[in-house]
Design a protein around this motif. Structure first.
Motif, mmCIF file in Angstrom:
data_model
loop_
_atom_site.group_PDB
_atom_site.id
_atom_site.type_symbol
_atom_site.label_atom_id
_atom_site.label_comp_id
_atom_site.label_asym_id
_atom_site.label_seq_id
_atom_site.Cartn_x
_atom_site.Cartn_y
_atom_site.Cartn_z
ATOM 1 N N VAL A 62 22.426 -63.517 0.160
ATOM 2 C CA VAL A 62 23.611 -63.256 -0.665
ATOM 3 C C VAL A 62 24.661 -64.339 -0.456
ATOM 4 C CG1 VAL A 62 25.589 -61.713 -0.937
ATOM 5 C CG2 VAL A 62 23.281 -60.771 -0.889
ATOM 6 N N ILE A 63 24.950 -64.648 0.806
ATOM 7 C CA ILE A 63 25.982 -65.642 1.095
ATOM 8 C C ILE A 63 25.540 -67.030 0.649
ATOM 9 C CG2 ILE A 63 27.269 -66.783 2.939
ATOM 10 C CD1 ILE A 63 27.304 -64.135 4.433
ATOM 11 N N ALA A 64 24.255 -67.343 0.825
ATOM 12 C CA ALA A 64 23.764 -68.660 0.404
ATOM 13 C C ALA A 64 23.891 -68.827 -1.109
ATOM 14 C CB ALA A 64 22.306 -68.834 0.834
ATOM 15 N N LEU A 65 23.526 -67.804 -1.867
ATOM 16 C CA LEU A 65 23.666 -67.869 -3.326
ATOM 17 C C LEU A 65 25.138 -68.024 -3.720
ATOM 18 C CD1 LEU A 65 21.119 -65.121 -4.484
ATOM 19 C CD2 LEU A 65 20.920 -67.600 -4.794
ATOM 20 N N GLY A 66 25.992 -67.260 -3.050
ATOM 21 C CA GLY A 66 27.416 -67.361 -3.345
ATOM 22 C C GLY A 66 27.985 -68.719 -3.012
ATOM 23 N N ALA A 67 27.570 -69.269 -1.873
ATOM 24 C CA ALA A 67 28.072 -70.583 -1.467
ATOM 25 C C ALA A 67 27.611 -71.671 -2.424
ATOM 26 C CB ALA A 67 27.621 -70.891 -0.044
ATOM 27 N N LEU A 68 26.355 -71.600 -2.872
ATOM 28 C CA LEU A 68 25.846 -72.595 -3.821
ATOM 29 C C LEU A 68 26.602 -72.503 -5.146
ATOM 30 C CD1 LEU A 68 21.986 -72.402 -3.194
ATOM 31 C CD2 LEU A 68 23.511 -74.340 -2.701
ATOM 32 N N ALA A 69 26.824 -71.272 -5.597
ATOM 33 C CA ALA A 69 27.564 -71.096 -6.847
ATOM 34 C C ALA A 69 28.987 -71.628 -6.720
ATOM 35 C CB ALA A 69 27.594 -69.614 -7.239
ATOM 36 N N PHE A 70 29.637 -71.330 -5.590
ATOM 37 C CA PHE A 70 31.000 -71.817 -5.376
ATOM 38 C C PHE A 70 31.047 -73.331 -5.342
ATOM 39 C CE2 PHE A 70 34.460 -73.251 -2.674
ATOM 40 C CZ PHE A 70 35.542 -72.602 -3.244
ATOM 41 N N ALA A 71 30.060 -73.946 -4.673
ATOM 42 C CA ALA A 71 30.033 -75.408 -4.582
ATOM 43 C C ALA A 71 29.889 -76.033 -5.969
ATOM 44 C CB ALA A 71 28.888 -75.856 -3.676
ATOM 45 N N GLY A 72 29.008 -75.470 -6.790
ATOM 46 C CA GLY A 72 28.843 -75.992 -8.143
ATOM 47 C C GLY A 72 30.103 -75.843 -8.970
ATOM 48 N N ILE A 73 30.742 -74.683 -8.870
ATOM 49 C CA ILE A 73 31.990 -74.450 -9.603
ATOM 50 C C ILE A 73 33.060 -75.432 -9.148
ATOM 51 C CG2 ILE A 73 33.886 -72.799 -9.920
ATOM 52 C CD1 ILE A 73 31.649 -70.592 -9.650
ATOM 53 N N ALA A 74 33.149 -75.645 -7.836
ATOM 54 C CA ALA A 74 34.166 -76.556 -7.306
ATOM 55 C C ALA A 74 33.960 -77.976 -7.831
ATOM 56 C CB ALA A 74 34.125 -76.547 -5.779
ATOM 57 N N VAL A 75 32.712 -78.423 -7.880
ATOM 58 C CA VAL A 75 32.425 -79.777 -8.374
ATOM 59 C C VAL A 75 32.867 -79.928 -9.826
ATOM 60 C CG1 VAL A 75 30.577 -81.376 -8.982
ATOM 61 C CG2 VAL A 75 30.558 -80.239 -6.753
ATOM 62 N N PHE A 76 32.453 -78.986 -10.678
ATOM 63 C CA PHE A 76 32.788 -79.091 -12.089
ATOM 64 C C PHE A 76 34.285 -78.879 -12.332
ATOM 65 C CE2 PHE A 76 28.221 -78.358 -12.543
ATOM 66 C CZ PHE A 76 27.906 -79.329 -13.488
ATOM 67 N N ALA A 77 34.911 -78.012 -11.540
ATOM 68 C CA ALA A 77 36.341 -77.780 -11.712
ATOM 69 C C ALA A 77 37.143 -79.025 -11.344
ATOM 70 C CB ALA A 77 36.789 -76.587 -10.871
ATOM 71 N N VAL A 78 36.774 -79.656 -10.235
ATOM 72 C CA VAL A 78 37.486 -80.871 -9.806
ATOM 73 C C VAL A 78 37.276 -81.987 -10.829
ATOM 74 C CG1 VAL A 78 37.567 -82.682 -8.061
ATOM 75 C CG2 VAL A 78 37.468 -80.281 -7.370
ATOM 76 N N ARG A 79 36.051 -82.130 -11.327
ATOM 77 C CA ARG A 79 35.795 -83.141 -12.350
ATOM 78 C C ARG A 79 36.622 -82.855 -13.602
ATOM 79 N NH1 ARG A 79 29.531 -83.697 -13.368
ATOM 80 N NH2 ARG A 79 30.373 -85.073 -14.987
ATOM 81 N N GLY A 80 36.706 -81.575 -13.976
ATOM 82 C CA GLY A 80 37.500 -81.221 -15.145
ATOM 83 C C GLY A 80 38.975 -81.518 -14.951
ATOM 84 N N LEU A 81 39.482 -81.255 -13.748
ATOM 85 C CA LEU A 81 40.885 -81.560 -13.462
ATOM 86 C C LEU A 81 41.153 -83.054 -13.547
ATOM 87 C CD1 LEU A 81 41.593 -79.153 -10.466
ATOM 88 C CD2 LEU A 81 42.687 -79.075 -12.716
ATOM 89 N N MET A 82 40.225 -83.846 -13.048
ATOM 90 C CA MET A 82 40.407 -85.301 -13.095
ATOM 91 C C MET A 82 40.385 -85.809 -14.539
ATOM 92 S SD MET A 82 38.017 -86.376 -9.832
ATOM 93 C CE MET A 82 38.262 -88.126 -10.092
ATOM 94 N N ARG A 83 39.477 -85.266 -15.347
ATOM 95 C CA ARG A 83 39.419 -85.690 -16.751
ATOM 96 C C ARG A 83 40.665 -85.252 -17.503
ATOM 97 N NH1 ARG A 83 33.860 -84.085 -16.540
ATOM 98 N NH2 ARG A 83 34.455 -82.106 -17.483
#
Length: 204
Positions: A62-83
Motif C-alpha cells: 500500500v505504501i509503495a503504491l502510494g509513494a510511487l503515485a506521489f512521486a509521479g504527481i510531484a514530477v508532473f506538478a513541478v514541471r507544470g509549475l515551471m511551464r
C-alpha cells in the motif's frame, strides 16, 4: 498577373507553439499543480497512518503504491509549475489562487480537525478520529475547488466525505476495524487518484 502581398508585421505561428489560438483553450486550472500536491500529500499520509493494521506485506504494498503515485504527481506538478511560470504572460489565469479565501479555508480546516479530534478523544472514541479527518478534508475540497477553479475537486470532495461518513457508519455498526480502511486507505487512494486528474488540462 498579380499576387497578393503578405500581411505586414504578421509573423507565422511556429508548429508546436503552445500559446497559439489552437492551444489556448486547454490548460491546467489556476492552482491545479499546488492543489494536486496538497491532495497527494494528504493521500500518502492517509495511507501511511491507516495501513498499520495490515500485514507487513500488505502495508508495504500500500505504501509503495502510494509513494510511487506521489512521486509521479510531484514530477508532473513541478514541471507544470515551471511551464506556467515561463508562459505566465500568455496564459489566462484567474489570479493568484493563494489569496485570503484560501488561507481562511485552511484555518477553518485546522480548527475543525483539532477541535473534532479532541472532542472524540474526550468522549472515549479516538478511533473515530480518522473518520472525522476524512469528513473535514473532504468538505474542504469543495471550497478549494472553487478557489482553484477546479470543478473536478468537487467530485473528490464528495468521495472523501462519503468515506468519512462510512467510517462513522462502521462505528455504529459495531465494525470499528473497518474505519481506517474505509475512511483512511480508500480516502488516501482517492486523493492520489484525483491529484493525478487535477493535472489533466481543462477547457478554459
Amino acid at each position: 498577373m498579380t499576387s497578393e502581398a503578405p500581411e505586414p508585421n504578421t509573423p507565422p505561428t511556429p508548429r508546436g507553439d503552445t500559446t497559439g489560438p489552437q492551444s489556448e483553450g486547454r490548460t491546467t486550472a489556476a492552482g491545479a499543480e499546488i492543489g494536486a500536491l496538497i491532495g497527494a500529500g494528504f493521500g500518502l499520509l492517509f495511507l501511511i497512518i491507516n495501513s498499520s493494521q495490515f500485514s507487513t506485506v500488505g502495508r508495504t504494498l500500500v505504501i509503495a503504491l502510494g509513494a510511487l503515485a506521489f512521486a509521479g504527481i510531484a514530477v508532473f506538478a513541478v514541471r507544470g509549475l515551471m511551464r506556467s511560470r515561463a508562459a505566465a504572460s500568455a496564459r489566462d489565469r484567474r489570479g493568484p489562487p493563494f489569496g485570503r479565501a484560501y488561507w481562511i479555508i485552511v484555518l477553518i480546516e485546522a480548527v475543525l480537525l483539532f477541535a473534532g479530534a479532541r472532542l472524540l478523544s474526550g468522549l472515549g472514541h479516538p478511533e473515530l478520529g480518522v473518520a472525522w479527518v476524512a469528513v473535514v478534508v473532504g468538505t474542504h475540497f469543495y471550497a478549494l475547488g472553487w478557489v482553484f477553479g477546479l470543478d473536478r475537486f468537487h467530485v473528490l470532495a464528495t468521495i472523501v466525505t462519503l468515506c468519512g461518513i462510512g467510517g462513522f457508519i462502521a462505528f455504529f455498526a459495531a465494525a470499528p476495524a473497518f474505519i481506517p480502511v474505509i475512511s483512511g486507505v480508500i480516502s488516501g487512494f482517492a486523493l492520489l487518484g484525483f491529484a493525478m486528474w487535477a493535472l489533466v488540462p481543462v477547457d478554459r
